[in-house]
Enzyme design. Structure first.
Site, PDB file in Angstrom:
ATOM      1  CG  HIS A   1      -8.097   0.863  -5.290  1.00 50.42           C
ATOM      2  ND1 HIS A   1      -9.070   1.692  -4.786  1.00 50.42           N
ATOM      3  CD2 HIS A   1      -6.926   1.277  -4.738  1.00 50.42           C
ATOM      4  CE1 HIS A   1      -8.522   2.564  -3.954  1.00 50.42           C
ATOM      5  NE2 HIS A   1      -7.220   2.339  -3.915  1.00 50.42           N
TER       6      HIS A   1
ATOM      7  CG  ASP B   1      -2.006   0.998   1.193  1.00 45.53           C
ATOM      8  OD1 ASP B   1      -1.943   1.910   0.367  1.00 45.53           O
ATOM      9  OD2 ASP B   1      -2.952   0.869   1.994  1.00 45.53           O
TER      10      ASP B   1
END
Length: 426
Positions: free
Chosen positions: A334, A237
């Protein structure tokens, strides 16, 4: 951060320097300050180093300067522990009380980030006794309501206009917004907690806690080599973050000097923080096969590389199709939807913490991401990207936005100055 009685404070400072010097002698090879607002870079260590090349003793001895062009905690490398806390000014408190509060907070932060007690007045809790500064940072920001309560509405930045409503929001107003916001980060849990208690204590009668959230990241030295952190979904991330080495990094993240259309002069060198508590519906997510999880994100789970191949830092090939004629990176993935090239170049520096607040009454974990992103203008950074995600992100069924805040974080304090002084005394 000791509360032991000493005959004079100068001797106490010498004792702390000896403590840090001893840690360095045990394996730390020294500290190098980067050119990105006080970000700390670890030098190579000796034979007792942890797998990532960092001796264990450097975890405690590393200090991040409080003073600088930008506040620490923005470009500072992610710390292992964090606390986010918002305050509301007490009834009757105004500009004068706010200035005194920021003066106290800044002095406490300056001392603690150097490994010293928050004040000379005594009464320190001793929570961080024997610890070094452990990369402690304390970052301060102002919410939209702060300006009305201090008679400074005329100096409120236009960038602090309320964020738009998003269809996926399930916001709890009791855990959103606030007059003042403080971000605390450190590589030691006790050092971070000690700073939190000091900030709460120094608030005195001027402000009261509105909400508090506690987070964590991977500990230094836990991986074989430095790498981008993972979130609680197991995904790497932060790969797409703008890098300080990029020519437009400062323009995207920090407010330039000059005032006018670029923002008020008191915000020069500052940034805007969007804070979102994002609950991850982990029970639902973990039912997906790994391949399906990767299609939702658009990246491989093992190494963060795009589904189109390469390594974590390889650019997404958004035009590539598979044998079935469909995009290899799905249209609602995403990574595709949030990519700067899909949003007119909009970008933000994401610097989150994970959180876990136990198991809910329904048996599901209350866990997810304390999302914090930094940008020179949230209307050109966070808002356009979130609007697009809100319209069709494949990740949306597995997350829930439960709290939100937007804060103006002024530039760093000069030596002898407190954070926000150019606003409150300008």
């Amino acid at each position: 951060m000791s509360d032991k009685p000493v005959p004079d404070h100068h001797a106490s400072d010498i004792s702390r320097r000896r403590l840090l010097g001893t840690a360095g002698a045990a394996g730390a090879a020294g500290l190098v300050l980067g050119a990105t607002g006080g970000a700390t870079v670890y030098a190579a260590a000796g034979p007792e180093a942890a797998p990532d090349g960092k001796a264990l003793t450097t975890v405690g001895s590393t200090a991040v300067p409080f003073h600088g062009a930008h506040q620490a905690g923005i470009t500072t490398p992610l710390q292992a522990r964090g606390h986010l806390v918002a305050f509301d000014l007490a009834p009757g408190a105004g500009r004068k009380e706010a200035a005194a509060l920021l003066r106290r907070w800044s002095e406490a932060a300056r001392r603690m980030t150097a490994g010293r007690p928050p004040t000379d007045a005594g009464g320190d809790t001793g929570v961080a006794l024997d610890a070094g500064p452990s990369s402690l940072t304390v970052t301060f920001g102002f919410g939209r309501t702060f300006f009305g309560r201090t008679g400074l509405d005329a100096r409120r930045p236009a960038a602090l206009d309320p964020l738009p409503d998003f269809s996926s929001d399930h916001l709890d107003p009791r855990r959103s917004d606030g007059d003042l916001w403080v971000q605390i980060g450190a590589d030691d849990a006790l050092v971070a907690f000690h700073a939190l208690r000091a900030i709460q204590r120094e608030a005195g009668e001027a402000a009261r806690v509105r909400w508090q959230m506690n987070g964590f990241n991977r500990s230094p030295g836990a991986t074989a080599q430095p790498m981008t952190t993972r979130n609680l979904m197991g995904q790497i991330d932060g790969t797409g973050n703008p890098k300080p080495s990029e020519s437009d990094f400062d323009r995207r993240v920090f407010v330039p000097a000059g005032g006018g259309a670029e923002g008020p002069e008191w915000m020069a060198g500052g940034s805007y923080a969007v804070v979102r508590r994002i609950r991850m519906l982990l029970d639902d997510w973990e039912k997906l096969a790994r391949g399906d999880q990767e299609k939702v994100i658009g990246r491989r789970k093992s190494d963060g590389a795009p589904l189109t191949g390469g390594t974590e830092t390889t650019e997404l090939d958004l035009e590539r199709t598979g044998p079935d004629g469909k995009p290899v990176i799905p249209a609602n993935a995403h990574a595709r939807i949030s990519a700067p090239e899909q949003n007119g170049g909009a970008a933000m520096l994401r610097r989150p913490f994970s959180y876990h607040d136990g198991i809910g009454a329904d048996g599901t974990p209350d866990a997810g991401l304390l999302f914090v992103c930094w940008q020179a203008d949230p209307l050109r950074g966070f808002v356009p990207v979130q609007r697009k995600l809100d319209r069709g992100d494949a990740l949306s069924p597995f997350i829930r936005h439960e709290a939100s805040g937007l804060f103006a974080v002024p530039g760093g304090a000069r030596d002898g100055e407190y954070v926000g002084q150019r606003l409150l005394e300008g």
